[in-house]
Design a protein around this motif. Sequence first.
Motif, PDB file in Angstrom:
ATOM      1  N   UNK A 158       0.834  -1.193   0.000  1.00 50.51           N
ATOM      2  CA  UNK A 158       0.000   0.000   0.000  1.00 50.51           C
ATOM      3  C   UNK A 158       0.875   1.252   0.000  1.00 50.51           C
ATOM      4  N   UNK A 159       0.316   2.353  -0.505  1.00 49.30           N
ATOM      5  CA  UNK A 159       1.119   3.543  -0.793  1.00 49.30           C
ATOM      6  C   UNK A 159       1.902   4.063   0.412  1.00 49.30           C
ATOM      7  N   UNK A 160       1.274   4.069   1.597  1.00 45.82           N
ATOM      8  CA  UNK A 160       1.918   4.678   2.751  1.00 45.82           C
ATOM      9  C   UNK A 160       3.171   3.974   3.236  1.00 45.82           C
ATOM     10  N   UNK A 161       3.294   2.679   2.973  1.00 47.31           N
ATOM     11  CA  UNK A 161       4.443   1.917   3.494  1.00 47.31           C
ATOM     12  C   UNK A 161       5.182   1.163   2.389  1.00 47.31           C
ATOM     13  N   UNK A 163       7.367   1.939  -0.062  1.00 47.36           N
ATOM     14  CA  UNK A 163       8.815   2.131  -0.210  1.00 47.36           C
ATOM     15  C   UNK A 163       9.574   1.456   0.917  1.00 47.36           C
ATOM     16  N   UNK A 164       8.997   1.542   2.129  1.00 50.04           N
ATOM     17  CA  UNK A 164       9.669   0.929   3.274  1.00 50.04           C
ATOM     18  C   UNK A 164       9.692  -0.603   3.126  1.00 50.04           C
ATOM     19  N   UNK A 165       8.582  -1.170   2.667  1.00 53.60           N
ATOM     20  CA  UNK A 165       8.536  -2.612   2.471  1.00 53.60           C
ATOM     21  C   UNK A 165       9.520  -3.083   1.416  1.00 53.60           C
ATOM     22  N   UNK A 166       9.614  -2.326   0.320  1.00 52.83           N
ATOM     23  CA  UNK A 166      10.561  -2.673  -0.739  1.00 52.83           C
ATOM     24  C   UNK A 166      11.993  -2.606  -0.219  1.00 52.83           C
ATOM     25  N   UNK A 167      12.302  -1.558   0.544  1.00 52.05           N
ATOM     26  CA  UNK A 167      13.672  -1.396   1.030  1.00 52.05           C
ATOM     27  C   UNK A 167      14.033  -2.496   2.035  1.00 52.05           C
ATOM     28  N   UNK A 168      13.124  -2.825   2.931  1.00 47.80           N
ATOM     29  CA  UNK A 168      13.406  -3.875   3.907  1.00 47.80           C
ATOM     30  C   UNK A 168      13.645  -5.207   3.212  1.00 47.80           C
ATOM     31  N   UNK A 169      12.841  -5.509   2.197  1.00 47.19           N
ATOM     32  CA  UNK A 169      13.042  -6.735   1.424  1.00 47.19           C
ATOM     33  C   UNK A 169      14.418  -6.738   0.775  1.00 47.19           C
ATOM     34  N   UNK A 185      15.517 -22.854   2.800  1.00 47.23           N
ATOM     35  CA  UNK A 185      14.281 -22.693   3.560  1.00 47.23           C
ATOM     36  C   UNK A 185      13.752 -21.276   3.598  1.00 47.23           C
ATOM     37  N   UNK A 186      14.252 -20.396   2.745  1.00 52.42           N
ATOM     38  CA  UNK A 186      13.822 -18.992   2.754  1.00 52.42           C
ATOM     39  C   UNK A 186      12.349 -18.852   2.395  1.00 52.42           C
ATOM     40  N   UNK A 187      11.616 -18.071   3.198  1.00 53.90           N
ATOM     41  CA  UNK A 187      10.209 -17.773   2.917  1.00 53.90           C
ATOM     42  C   UNK A 187       9.963 -16.287   3.165  1.00 53.90           C
ATOM     43  N   UNK A 188       9.305 -15.635   2.233  1.00 57.02           N
ATOM     44  CA  UNK A 188       8.883 -14.248   2.381  1.00 57.02           C
ATOM     45  C   UNK A 188       7.359 -14.201   2.460  1.00 57.02           C
ATOM     46  N   UNK A 189       6.831 -13.267   3.239  1.00 53.12           N
ATOM     47  CA  UNK A 189       5.383 -13.137   3.387  1.00 53.12           C
ATOM     48  C   UNK A 189       4.963 -11.719   3.043  1.00 53.12           C
ATOM     49  N   UNK A 190       4.106 -11.589   2.033  1.00 49.30           N
ATOM     50  CA  UNK A 190       3.579 -10.292   1.616  1.00 49.30           C
ATOM     51  C   UNK A 190       2.223 -10.084   2.264  1.00 49.30           C
ATOM     52  N   UNK A 191       2.087  -9.122   3.166  1.00 53.12           N
ATOM     53  CA  UNK A 191       0.834  -8.949   3.906  1.00 53.12           C
ATOM     54  C   UNK A 191      -0.151  -8.007   3.225  1.00 53.12           C
ATOM     55  N   UNK A 192      -1.383  -8.039   3.736  1.00 53.54           N
ATOM     56  CA  UNK A 192      -2.440  -7.084   3.384  1.00 53.54           C
ATOM     57  C   UNK A 192      -2.557  -6.860   1.876  1.00 53.54           C
ATOM     58  N   UNK A 193      -2.647  -7.954   1.157  1.00 51.94           N
ATOM     59  CA  UNK A 193      -2.815  -7.867  -0.290  1.00 51.94           C
ATOM     60  C   UNK A 193      -4.301  -7.692  -0.595  1.00 51.94           C
ATOM     61  N   UNK A 195      -5.324  -6.176  -4.027  1.00 49.29           N
ATOM     62  CA  UNK A 195      -5.477  -6.240  -5.473  1.00 49.29           C
ATOM     63  C   UNK A 195      -4.386  -7.135  -6.079  1.00 49.29           C
ATOM     64  N   UNK A 196      -4.717  -7.880  -7.129  1.00 51.46           N
ATOM     65  CA  UNK A 196      -3.704  -8.705  -7.793  1.00 51.46           C
ATOM     66  C   UNK A 196      -2.512  -7.888  -8.286  1.00 51.46           C
ATOM     67  N   UNK A 197      -2.762  -6.626  -8.610  1.00 50.51           N
ATOM     68  CA  UNK A 197      -1.666  -5.784  -9.098  1.00 50.51           C
ATOM     69  C   UNK A 197      -0.571  -5.602  -8.041  1.00 50.51           C
ATOM     70  N   UNK A 198      -0.928  -5.702  -6.759  1.00 41.01           N
ATOM     71  CA  UNK A 198       0.081  -5.616  -5.707  1.00 41.01           C
ATOM     72  C   UNK A 198       0.981  -6.853  -5.712  1.00 41.01           C
ATOM     73  N   UNK A 199       0.408  -7.984  -6.045  1.00 44.90           N
ATOM     74  CA  UNK A 199       1.202  -9.200  -6.215  1.00 44.90           C
ATOM     75  C   UNK A 199       2.129  -9.055  -7.412  1.00 44.90           C
ATOM     76  N   UNK A 200       1.599  -8.543  -8.507  1.00 52.00           N
ATOM     77  CA  UNK A 200       2.420  -8.310  -9.696  1.00 52.00           C
ATOM     78  C   UNK A 200       3.595  -7.398  -9.384  1.00 52.00           C
ATOM     79  N   UNK A 201       3.341  -6.368  -8.583  1.00 50.89           N
ATOM     80  CA  UNK A 201       4.415  -5.437  -8.222  1.00 50.89           C
ATOM     81  C   UNK A 201       5.491  -6.136  -7.399  1.00 50.89           C
ATOM     82  N   UNK A 202       5.098  -7.030  -6.499  1.00 47.44           N
ATOM     83  CA  UNK A 202       6.086  -7.746  -5.690  1.00 47.44           C
ATOM     84  C   UNK A 202       6.894  -8.708  -6.559  1.00 47.44           C
ATOM     85  N   UNK A 203       6.237  -9.325  -7.526  1.00 47.47           N
ATOM     86  CA  UNK A 203       6.960 -10.165  -8.482  1.00 47.47           C
ATOM     87  C   UNK A 203       7.991  -9.331  -9.231  1.00 47.47           C
TER      88      UNK A 203
END
Length: 432
Positions: A158-161, A163-169, A185-193, A195-203
Amino acid sequence: MGQQEKVATSLAGAVSEEISASLTAVDAELARRYPGDPGTRQPVHTVYVPGDVFEPGTLRSWGDQALAALDEHAPDAAAFAVVLGIPEELAGPVHDRVRAKLEREPVEDLRIDFEDGYGPRPDAEEDEAAARAARLVSEAYANGTAAPYMGIRMKCMEAGVRDRGIRTTDVFLSGLMAAGGLPEGLVLTLPKVTYPEQVTAFVQLLEAFEKAHGLDAGRIGFEIQIETSQSILAADGTAAVARMIDAARGRATGLHYGTFDYSACVGVSAAYQASDHPAADHAKAVMQVAAAGTGVRVSDGSTNVLPVGPTEQVHEAWRLHYGLTRRALARAYYQGWDMHPGHLPTRYAAVYAFYREGLEPAAARLAAYVAKAGGDVMDEPATAKALSGYLLRGIDCGALDTAEVARLTGLNRADLDAFASPRRGDLTVAAP
């Protein structure tokens, strides 16, 4: 032997060829969208620890606290069984295996949290915590103290956080690469999704990272957290979660239900926010259907009732957690969240009782299927797949031993794997 029948046909071979040609695109789409279960171990739970709290000894500390809770509030097998309603014949085996698990591998899946459990912090502070998390995870895998699965939950898209989420990743993954590479065993968890477009952005983010480090495309997968009503039912009335799986382009490994965010989103009052609320059941049922056959696994959420305080209060919380876990297992949600060390005894007790009480019936049905022996239940290949999957899950978590399963079924691990993951299109799996 009866009279040999004369076989007659009416259609030219070209008809079959034409039909097959017309379905080529469908065949490819089925293989892409529905590859089936990956056949890898699924953890029975995920433990969340805030990014500023995680230490080198966190996993061992959780196990020690869980053992101490057992010693204080249920010091022997009989007492533990009475609290949870475990049958007398299972009391000893379940209790012994729970204690052994807490000593050997108390946590199967750890998520270092930089979202709700961490909150907003100055950028420099979160940078430091993310880099530290990468170092500690790398060290844990190097020295053999890691959980089978470990990773982070970053802030959402989401817009408010964002950039911070991208940088932490980026900081976390870069730290792992600098320390020797990404652990298996690496696992990442994308929260509070939402819209599908947010998944696309994380990809897009993960693709850029892989390219920057020369990693194989698709190396980094991630879980999608379902915490909003819009992720279940989109504005156009479609199941958005199905589109999210597609938007992940093969990287989605799990769908995790967020009990309290989702409940609040649909207006459930705080006193009734729980994983067995009808709203939760609906959301998870949609998740389950959307994920079926895709290789994406579904996880239940958590309870916020902690087993702390006097013994009577701990017992009440244990019974609640045990009951919710057993309920989830019966509904094929084989993973959930645990928020406190005191939840570990009842997590493993519920899981172990579930598999041990069903061991002999499941083994007998699978053995009869293999031997074509029949019996009072007529099983099909799909049921044989479910039976072998059940036994494999029990083995993976420590509820069952490979040797006892082999003794009861006549099948080894490779045989069970073959039944659990038959090739697409096969109607049967040949007996060994």
